[in-house]
Motif scaffolding. Structure first.
Motif, short mmCIF file in Angstrom:
data_model
loop_
_atom_site.label_atom_id
_atom_site.label_comp_id
_atom_site.label_asym_id
_atom_site.label_seq_id
_atom_site.Cartn_x
_atom_site.Cartn_y
_atom_site.Cartn_z
N LYS A 528 -10.73 5.29 -4.71
CA LYS A 528 -9.59 6.38 -4.98
C LYS A 528 -8.28 6.29 -4.63
CE LYS A 528 -13.40 8.95 -7.68
NZ LYS A 528 -14.63 9.19 -7.16
N ARG A 529 -8.22 6.17 -2.93
CA ARG A 529 -7.84 6.26 -2.25
C ARG A 529 -6.08 5.48 -2.67
NH1 ARG A 529 -10.54 6.39 3.37
NH2 ARG A 529 -8.54 6.09 4.92
N ALA A 530 -6.63 4.36 -2.78
CA ALA A 530 -5.95 3.33 -3.07
C ALA A 530 -5.84 3.83 -4.57
CB ALA A 530 -6.40 1.63 -3.77
N GLU A 531 -5.90 3.96 -5.35
CA GLU A 531 -5.36 4.66 -6.69
C GLU A 531 -4.63 6.13 -6.56
OE1 GLU A 531 -7.58 6.06 -11.15
OE2 GLU A 531 -8.50 5.50 -9.30
N ALA A 532 -4.68 6.83 -5.95
CA ALA A 532 -3.95 7.48 -5.32
C ALA A 532 -2.24 7.12 -5.23
CB ALA A 532 -3.62 8.79 -4.19
N LEU A 533 -2.22 6.03 -4.62
CA LEU A 533 -1.78 5.14 -3.24
C LEU A 533 -0.66 5.00 -4.23
CD1 LEU A 533 -2.87 3.66 -0.20
CD2 LEU A 533 -0.91 5.79 -0.37
N LEU A 534 -1.70 4.57 -5.31
CA LEU A 534 -0.34 3.68 -6.54
C LEU A 534 0.08 4.35 -7.34
CD1 LEU A 534 -2.82 0.72 -7.43
CD2 LEU A 534 -1.05 -0.14 -6.31
N GLN A 535 -0.49 5.55 -7.67
CA GLN A 535 0.46 6.39 -8.11
C GLN A 535 1.74 7.05 -7.87
OE1 GLN A 535 -2.53 9.13 -9.32
NE2 GLN A 535 -3.13 8.18 -11.25
N LYS A 536 1.20 7.44 -6.55
CA LYS A 536 2.39 8.08 -5.86
C LYS A 536 3.65 7.43 -5.62
CE LYS A 536 2.87 8.12 -0.97
NZ LYS A 536 1.90 8.55 -0.20
N GLY A 537 3.55 6.28 -5.44
CA GLY A 537 4.49 4.84 -5.23
C GLY A 537 4.45 4.31 -4.15
N ILE A 538 4.09 2.94 -4.08
CA ILE A 538 4.43 2.27 -2.62
C ILE A 538 5.73 0.94 -2.94
CG2 ILE A 538 2.41 2.57 -1.59
CD1 ILE A 538 0.89 0.67 -2.87
N ASN A 539 5.47 0.08 -1.93
CA ASN A 539 6.63 -1.24 -2.45
C ASN A 539 6.34 -1.57 -3.18
OD1 ASN A 539 6.29 -3.11 -0.96
ND2 ASN A 539 6.80 -1.96 1.39
N PRO A 540 6.71 -3.07 -3.84
CA PRO A 540 6.04 -3.33 -5.28
C PRO A 540 4.78 -4.60 -3.79
CG PRO A 540 8.48 -3.22 -5.29
CD PRO A 540 8.01 -2.19 -4.37
N GLU A 541 5.63 -5.56 -2.87
CA GLU A 541 4.87 -5.79 -2.60
C GLU A 541 3.39 -5.30 -1.82
OE1 GLU A 541 7.49 -8.66 1.05
OE2 GLU A 541 8.20 -8.45 -0.55
N ASP A 542 3.29 -4.15 -0.94
CA ASP A 542 2.26 -3.78 -0.30
C ASP A 542 1.26 -3.85 -2.43
OD1 ASP A 542 3.71 -1.77 1.85
OD2 ASP A 542 2.71 -3.82 1.79
N ALA A 543 1.93 -2.86 -3.08
CA ALA A 543 1.09 -2.80 -4.43
C ALA A 543 0.49 -3.69 -4.75
CB ALA A 543 1.75 -2.07 -5.32
N GLU A 544 0.65 -5.25 -4.70
CA GLU A 544 0.52 -6.28 -5.32
C GLU A 544 -0.71 -6.61 -4.06
OE1 GLU A 544 3.69 -8.89 -6.29
OE2 GLU A 544 1.07 -10.19 -6.95
N GLU A 545 -0.30 -6.33 -3.02
CA GLU A 545 -1.67 -6.42 -1.84
C GLU A 545 -2.76 -5.99 -2.19
OE1 GLU A 545 -2.61 -7.65 2.44
OE2 GLU A 545 -0.85 -6.87 1.66
N LEU A 546 -2.50 -4.31 -2.69
CA LEU A 546 -3.51 -3.77 -2.67
C LEU A 546 -4.39 -3.73 -4.14
CD1 LEU A 546 -4.82 -1.57 -1.50
CD2 LEU A 546 -3.09 0.17 -2.98
N ARG A 547 -3.57 -4.02 -5.33
CA ARG A 547 -4.58 -4.30 -6.22
C ARG A 547 -5.52 -5.88 -6.48
NH1 ARG A 547 1.12 -4.05 -9.00
NH2 ARG A 547 1.00 -2.13 -8.89
N ALA A 548 -4.34 -6.77 -5.81
CA ALA A 548 -5.27 -7.52 -5.55
C ALA A 548 -6.56 -7.45 -4.38
CB ALA A 548 -4.34 -8.81 -4.51
#
Ligand code: ADP
Ligand code: MG
Length: 579
Positions: A528-548
């Protein structure tokens, strides 16, 4: 609208008309059916019949009906039919005129120009004759196009830089295999080989012979079929053959075949395949010849495209897979693809922009699982595809399975999604038990039928062949958690998938330990926290790592792996990013 140019596949067995407009390819129904038999006849009153109507009277009035006129194109000959005689060009023009008239009626506008396809091996005379037939039908044939080129165009070859394509075309009466190359969008036939007397009709004939022999055995008397009986048998066997492409066996009954006795037989697909195997092996010899002529090896082929109605035969796919180790493409309807490609060419000639043909296909294979035995005699479970990947939807296919134990009264039927033979690598969609089978020795036949509709609903029916005892369940394939890496990259789908995974595995409840429950709760909160972060928008590299990480967690949940390490990693990353 002067430049409106349609595409026509003037086939030996069937003909089709297609139009491409505003980027959309459309096959025009002729008398309500996209496929019109290339059949011309004269009825008892002397009226001209074309298409299905002519084919319908084939049995009753073989003398006044003409089929396969394409074989005679370019020959200086006349065909008797009814009271009169006609040239092959004239007979073909009746077919073209019917397509034109019906097309005009359906589309509500006049058709003056067409691209008409011919086999790559047609010589100048045969091409001229085709052009002439068009003129006689009131059509300006703006281009004579090779059939394999048309097939390649339908698959968007004109938009590619460089590709080598093999077109395998098995129609009613002829087989052609062509090597087609694409260089900077120019599509060209490099080599073509074939057999002008090999096709689905021959398969029908083998089945007719089989039926005649069976009839004689059953009734203890010789069947000397007259022309009419023969044609009746042929129609029945052609239908049986088509059913065998989707079903493991067919039952054929023809009442009073010889005026007294019935034909009543069952044909197994495996027996049918044994009959046609020598003919299909001939096609493979041609295929190798075409490759040799083009100075190519199977490994040089980028795509194999299937054309012609008879390529729906599962054994064709199987042999090509084995021989070329390439998954043949059959998403675009093999009976319609040539007309579609011709219409694409027509649109290009009239200045239309490019387009692509959209078809609904299944991106996954659907299989059931059964016991198999390895070389050492050990039994293991193996997935047997019932509906293969890239099959156009809706699709309905069945296969036959056998009980392995004596007095086995139950079978468990499972449905898997995925490409592997190993069930563990695929996604289990669901399973169910069929009970109440007869108490008989092993080998009791159970038919498993899969029906996949456009919405991804999979209906599975298991039927005990001897009794008709059946059980059906419907599964929704859309919620299936695929372990597909491509999917991992799809942000939202992945989050949804993980939700499912968590929900799914805590459903099992009972066998979950307290520690496991805690791990799952932690994973859920972190998500849930990760989802909130992705929705808020983070830099693409971090987002990729998070998704992985989220994806890895979803997979681990699906596998019931320990989540400690992944939860820690996820927690660290989320913590860092929330800062
Ligand atoms: P042509 O190019 O000769 O005009 P088509 O491409 O229309 O022919 O193919 C016609 C042949 O395809 C016929 O022999 C027909 O019986 C066969 N056919 C059509 N549908 C199936 C099917 N589902 N399974 C096997 N053969 C089929
Ligand atoms: Mg054809």
């Amino acid at each position: 609208m002067n430049d409106f140019i349609v595409g026509i596949d003037l086939g030996t067995t069937n003909s089709e008309l297609a139009v491409t407009e505003d980027g959309i390819v459309r096959v025009v129904p002729i008398h309500g059916n996209p496929i019109m038999p290339s059949c011309v006849g004269i009825d008892a009153q002397g009226n001209l019949l074309v298409g299905q109507a002519a084919k319908n009277q084939l049995i009753a009035a073989p003398e006044s009906t003409v089929v396969s006129i394409k074989r005679k194109m370019g020959e200086d000959t006349r065909v008797r039919f009814g009271e009169r005689e006609f040239s092959p060009e004239e007979i073909s023009s009746f077919i073209l005129r019917e397509l034109k008239n019906e097309g005009e009626r359906v589309l509500g506008r006049p058709i003056h120009k067409a691209v008409v396809t011919v086999p790559a091996f047609f010589n100048e005379r045969q091409r001229k004759a085709t052009q002439m037939a068009g003129e006689l039908a009131g059509l300006e044939v703006v281009r004579i196009l090779n059939e394999p080129t048309a097939a390649a165009l339908a698959y968007d070859a004109g938009n590619r830089d460089h590709e080598t394509i093999l077109v395998y075309d098995l129609g009613g009466g002829t087989f052609d295999v062509s090597v087609v190359t694409v260089e900077s969008g120019i599509v060209e036939v490099r080599a073509s080989h074939g057999d002008t007397h090999l096709g689905g009709d021959d398969f029908d004939q083998l089945l007719v012979d089989h039926a005649v022999a069976a009839f004689q055995r059953q009734n203890g008397r010789e069947l000397k079929p007259d022309l009419r009986t023969l044609r009746r048998l042929r129609v029945a066997m052609e239908q049986a053959k088509r059913r065998l492409s989707d079903e493991p066996y067919v039952h054929v009954r023809e009442e009073y075949l010889d005026g007294e006795n019935h034909l009543d037989i069952e044909i197994l697909r495996t027996d049918y395949e044994a009959m046609i195997l020598p003919l299909l092996e001939k096609t493979l010899t041609c295929l190798h010849q075409a490759l040799t002529d083009a100075k190519l090896a199977p490994k040089d082929i980028g795509r194999v495209m299937l054309v012609g109605g008879a390529t729906r035969t599962p054994l064709v796919h199987q042999l090509l897979r084995q021989k070329l180790e390439i998954e043949p493409r059959f998403e675009i309807n093999p009976d319609l693809i040539v007309a579609m490609g011709a219409s694409v060419q027509g649109a290009a000639l009239s200045g239309e922009k490019r387009h692509s043909i959209l078809v609904d296909i299944t991106p996954h294979s659907y299989s059931t699982v059964a016991l198999a035995t390895d070389e050492g005699g050990y039994e293991f479970l193996r997935c047997h595809p019932i509906i293969s990947r890239n099959t156009p939807l809706p699709s309905s296919k069945a296969e036959m399975f056998f009980t392995t134990l004596d007095n086995q009264t139950e079978v468990k039927v499972a449905a898997y999604q995925g490409e592997s033979e190993n069930p563990d690598d695929n996604v289990l969609l669901g399973d169910f038990l069929v009970t109440g089978l007869r108490r008989v020795p092993s080998g009791n036949v159970v038919i498993i039928h899969f029906d996949l509709d456009l919405n991804g609903l999979l209906k599975i029916t298991a039927t005990e062949k001897a009794t008709g005892l059946a059980k059906t369940v419907t599964l929704d394939t859309r919620g299936a958690r695929t372990l597909d890496l491509e999917k991992a990259k799809q942000n939202i789908a992945q989050l949804v998938g993980m939700d499912d995974a968590i929900e799914g595995s805590s459903d099992g409840g009972l066998d979950e330990t307290k520690e496991r429950q805690e791990q799952l709760t932690a994973a859920k909160n972190l998500r849930k926290r990760a989802e909130a972060l992705l929705q808020k928008g983070i830099n693409p590299e971090d987002a990729e790592e998070l998704r992985a990480l989220l994806h890895a967690t979803a997979e681990a949940i699906g596998r019931h792996d320990d989540l400690t390490e992944l939860n820690n990693k996820l927690s660290d990353l989320v913590f860092y990013l929330e800062d």
